[in-house]
Motif scaffolding. Structure first.
Motif, PDB file in Angstrom:
ATOM      1  N   UNK A 136       0.825  -1.206   0.000  1.00  0.00           N
ATOM      2  CA  UNK A 136       0.000   0.000   0.000  1.00  0.00           C
ATOM      3  C   UNK A 136       0.860   1.259   0.000  1.00  0.00           C
ATOM      4  N   UNK A 137       1.998   1.202   0.689  1.00  0.00           N
ATOM      5  CA  UNK A 137       2.870   2.371   0.797  1.00  0.00           C
ATOM      6  C   UNK A 137       3.987   2.367  -0.244  1.00  0.00           C
ATOM      7  N   UNK A 138       3.843   1.534  -1.282  1.00  0.00           N
ATOM      8  CA  UNK A 138       4.729   1.536  -2.442  1.00  0.00           C
ATOM      9  C   UNK A 138       6.207   1.537  -2.041  1.00  0.00           C
ATOM     10  N   UNK A 139       6.672   0.515  -1.306  1.00  0.00           N
ATOM     11  CA  UNK A 139       8.070   0.492  -0.889  1.00  0.00           C
ATOM     12  C   UNK A 139       9.036   0.422  -2.067  1.00  0.00           C
ATOM     13  N   UNK A 140       8.601  -0.149  -3.196  1.00  0.00           N
ATOM     14  CA  UNK A 140       9.512  -0.262  -4.341  1.00  0.00           C
ATOM     15  C   UNK A 140       9.966   1.113  -4.823  1.00  0.00           C
ATOM     16  N   UNK A 141       9.044   2.059  -4.901  1.00  0.00           N
ATOM     17  CA  UNK A 141       9.423   3.407  -5.346  1.00  0.00           C
ATOM     18  C   UNK A 141      10.399   4.051  -4.372  1.00  0.00           C
ATOM     19  N   UNK A 142      10.145   3.875  -3.067  1.00  0.00           N
ATOM     20  CA  UNK A 142      11.042   4.458  -2.067  1.00  0.00           C
ATOM     21  C   UNK A 142      12.421   3.816  -2.113  1.00  0.00           C
ATOM     22  N   UNK A 143      12.464   2.504  -2.282  1.00  0.00           N
ATOM     23  CA  UNK A 143      13.757   1.823  -2.375  1.00  0.00           C
ATOM     24  C   UNK A 143      14.495   2.280  -3.636  1.00  0.00           C
ATOM     25  N   UNK A 144      13.758   2.478  -4.729  1.00  0.00           N
ATOM     26  CA  UNK A 144      14.375   2.988  -5.953  1.00  0.00           C
ATOM     27  C   UNK A 144      14.975   4.365  -5.744  1.00  0.00           C
ATOM     28  N   UNK A 145      14.242   5.263  -5.082  1.00  0.00           N
ATOM     29  CA  UNK A 145      14.768   6.603  -4.794  1.00  0.00           C
ATOM     30  C   UNK A 145      16.029   6.522  -3.934  1.00  0.00           C
ATOM     31  N   UNK A 146      15.984   5.654  -2.928  1.00  0.00           N
ATOM     32  CA  UNK A 146      17.142   5.483  -2.042  1.00  0.00           C
ATOM     33  C   UNK A 146      18.362   5.000  -2.831  1.00  0.00           C
ATOM     34  N   UNK A 147      18.172   3.976  -3.677  1.00  0.00           N
ATOM     35  CA  UNK A 147      19.293   3.440  -4.446  1.00  0.00           C
ATOM     36  C   UNK A 147      19.841   4.470  -5.431  1.00  0.00           C
ATOM     37  N   UNK A 148      18.965   5.218  -6.081  1.00  0.00           N
ATOM     38  CA  UNK A 148      19.425   6.248  -7.010  1.00  0.00           C
ATOM     39  C   UNK A 148      20.312   7.273  -6.298  1.00  0.00           C
ATOM     40  N   UNK A 149      19.870   7.706  -5.118  1.00  0.00           N
ATOM     41  CA  UNK A 149      20.645   8.697  -4.366  1.00  0.00           C
ATOM     42  C   UNK A 149      21.987   8.132  -3.911  1.00  0.00           C
TER      43      UNK A 149
END
Length: 616
Positions: free
Chosen positions: A287-300
């Motif tokens: 529900x909280x879309x962890x994949x998008x957050x993990x993607x942002x973290x990895x990109x940074x």
């Protein structure tokens, strides 16, 4: 005799030296002795101020901004976990407007989903906005033991509550309670809350406006609470904490909301499902879309590595990030471990490590932790001896409540530098040194221990309890034979910490005594010489009983004979009451355990007529 001292976290510890007098609080002098097995404290002298009594029971390292949590404290990366943080902050600020207001929020989710990072970030935001009333971050891997126990919880929360000047009069009322009843900290948690929080709040009602008060209390890592050293189990302690906090929230006097963050362990899940009080449950799922957050973290993180290592912009493309996001399966711990692995120059360049990482991918991802387990397995295999590394990690986890990092290093090393040899390539999993270079064995996440303890997940790297017990006994035996750390890292004559190690080692030896080994009278004499006078009262009779526990009625094991003869020689020389022939004959057929009872046949002259309680 041992002297009671107070650690920065407020937990009593045993200092390995003769009794002395220490000024611990203004004009109060502490003439006390303490034994970690007997839990006996005798104090006399002038009074302790109520505030100092409170401080003695506070776990200073458990608050959100403590130095102990420091720079390693998990926090959400900027722009990640925005949705869940928005939900939580909206509940904190406006939850009372809901059709059915809920005073408790349970933040849960699977291992590695980022619960502590979210709790830490929310605590920081609430602190900056004046909304944080108090916090307690439990930790199974903290340097101070009191972050694993229930006992410091209420005093720590109370300490932070009385710091708020906006709650006029609360500090004075709380200290008055402690003045009247110094034993209030020994009551069960519900009663502590009643006496130290609810009753004082009732008395200060109307003295200041609640709209100016802080709003929320945060308790993180409840599943990592292990009870207390000699009382409740972890599940019992967790249930008691939940019951106490739930009762407080049901009281109209109590103005605070409470956030509890934990894994969905059965006892916690059952409590909330059966609770009559409405609870807001936020579960960290898709529900909280962890994949998008993990993607942002990895990109940074990849951008940072590119800059620091002067890598081309094509390094770690979006396709690579997408692959790693899929492998993470919503587990932030996977992404964090990947970054720590790639950022270790001792293992190779970031490009080499990324190539190796992508080659490790597992096509069969039917198991929920398969990618994380594979990552742990592959990283552990970078060490020269993966099985030994697994033993060391289990050993550290097993004995961390008894020994600090330096003492664990003394016990584990067979030669200088062995820690770096065994664990040096595992810095993405285990931190080996503190900010100033001092030994600090810190696991980045509890899931590493979950992995090693589960034979289905760790396979050939699994160390079962019997193997761990044999390994620990072997290390104790080798240390005893070497008359101290085999690595010679400790110098008994010049290093105070090594002297502390010798006492702690001797006190705990009977827990890991191996009757199948060969011992000499010199071993016994060295052990006796390294016990402080206060520890001998309990340790000598306890060792005398435990070494005989596996002997047959018609024949003692050789190790038992050596140790009992050495102990009896020492006791006879120093005026102890030793067993009579009749008692020894009885002990041969019906072994007499040492429970500290007054009539145990071996006891020191100083306590000939006084029972000595023990934790066993």
């Amino acid at each position: 005799m041992s002297t009671m001292t107070q650690s920065p976290g407020g937990v009593s510890s045993t200092a390995p030296h003769e009794p002395n007098t220490t000024n611990v609080a203004r004009d109060y002098h502490d003439h006390s002795y303490h034994n970690h097995r007997t839990e006996i404290t005798v104090r006399y002298g002038s009074r302790i101020e109520p505030f100092d009594r409170l401080l003695e029971h506070v776990a200073h390292g458990a608050v959100h901004d403590s130095a102990e949590r420091g720079p390693d404290a998990p926090k959400c990366h900027p722009e990640t976990r925005v949705a869940v943080q928005t939900d939580i902050m909206g509940w904190i600020r406006h939850g009372e407007r809901d059709e059915t207001p809920r005073r408790i929020l349970w933040l849960s989710g699977p291992a590695g989903s980022g619960k502590t990072a979210i709790a830490g970030t929310i605590a920081d935001e609430c602190y900056e906005g004046g909304l944080l009333a108090a916090s307690f971050f439990f930790s199974a891997f903290a340097g101070s033991r009191n972050r694993r126990w229930k006992k410091p919880l209420i005093p720590t929360l109370v300490y932070r509550l009385i710091q708020h000047e906006s709650i006029a009069g609360l500090k004075e009322e709380v200290l008055a309670v402690i003045e009247r009843d110094p034993m209030v900290f020994e009551r069960h948690l519900g009663q502590q809350l009643e006496e130290l929080v609810l009753k004082p709040l009732r008395k200060v009602a109307g003295r200041s406006k609640p709209c100016h008060w802080p709003a929320v209390i945060i308790v993180d890592g409840l599943d990592e609470c292990e009870g207390d050293v000699d009382s409740s189990s972890g599940s019992d302690a967790q249930k008691e904490i939940l019951s106490a906090l739930s009762r407080a929230c049901a009281d109209p006097t109590f103005p605070f909301s409470i956030i509890i963050a934990s894994r969905p362990e059965p006892v916690i899940r059952h409590f909330f499902s059966a609770s009559a009080s409405p609870t807001l449950n936020i579960f960290l799922d898709d529900k909280y879309d962890p994949d998008s957050d993990i993607g942002l973290f990895l990109e940074a993180m990849f951008s940072d590595i590119r800059r620091r290592f002067n890598l081309p912009s094509t390094w770690a493309s979006k396709d690579v990030i997408d692959i790693l996001v899929k492998e993470a399966s919503g587990q932030f711990i996977y992404a964090a471990t990947v970054i720590r692995f790639l950022d270790d120059p001792r293992l190779g360049s970031p490009q080499q490590l990324l190539t190796r990482l992508l080659e490790w991918r597992k096509l069969n991802d039917s198991e929920p932790f398969a990618p994380l387990d594979l990552l742990y397995t592959r990283i552990l295999r970078t060490t020269p001896d993966p099985l030994m590394a697994a033993r060391w990690i289990r050993f550290v986890d097993h004995r961390r409540q008894v020994f600090g990092a330096l003492h664990l290093k003394y016990l584990l090393e067979s030669s200088p530098g062995e820690t770096e040899h065994v664990l040096g390539t595992l810095t993405s999993l285990v931190r080996l040194a503190g900010e100033n270079g001092e030994p600090k064995l810190h696991f980045y996440h509890k899931s590493l221990l979950d992995f090693l303890k589960d034979p289905q997940r760790s396979s050939e790297l699994h160390i079962d309890e019997d193997s761990l017990d044999r390994f620990i006994k072997g290390r104790y035996y080798q240390t005893l034979q070497a008359r101290g750390p085999q690595s010679k890292a400790a110098n008994q004559s010049t290093d105070p910490s090594s002297r502390s190690f010798f006492v702690s080692f001797s006190v705990n030896l009977d827990h890991y005594f191996d009757l199948d080994r060969r011992y000499t009278s010199g071993n016994v004499e060295w052990w006796l010489a390294n016990l402080s006078s206060g520890e001998r009262y309990v340790c000598i009779p306890e060792m005398f009983a435990s070494i005989h526990s596996k002997c047959k009625w018609h024949r003692c094991l050789p190790a038992c004979g050596v140790w009992r003869k050495g102990i009896l020689r020492h006791c006879s020389k120093h005026g102890w009451r030793v067993p009579t022939r009749k008692e020894a004959f009885h002990d041969r057929f019906n072994k007499i355990p040492f429970y500290g009872q007054e009539m145990y046949p071996l006891r020191p002259p100083e306590v000939e007529s006084v029972p000595i309680p023990t934790s066993r």
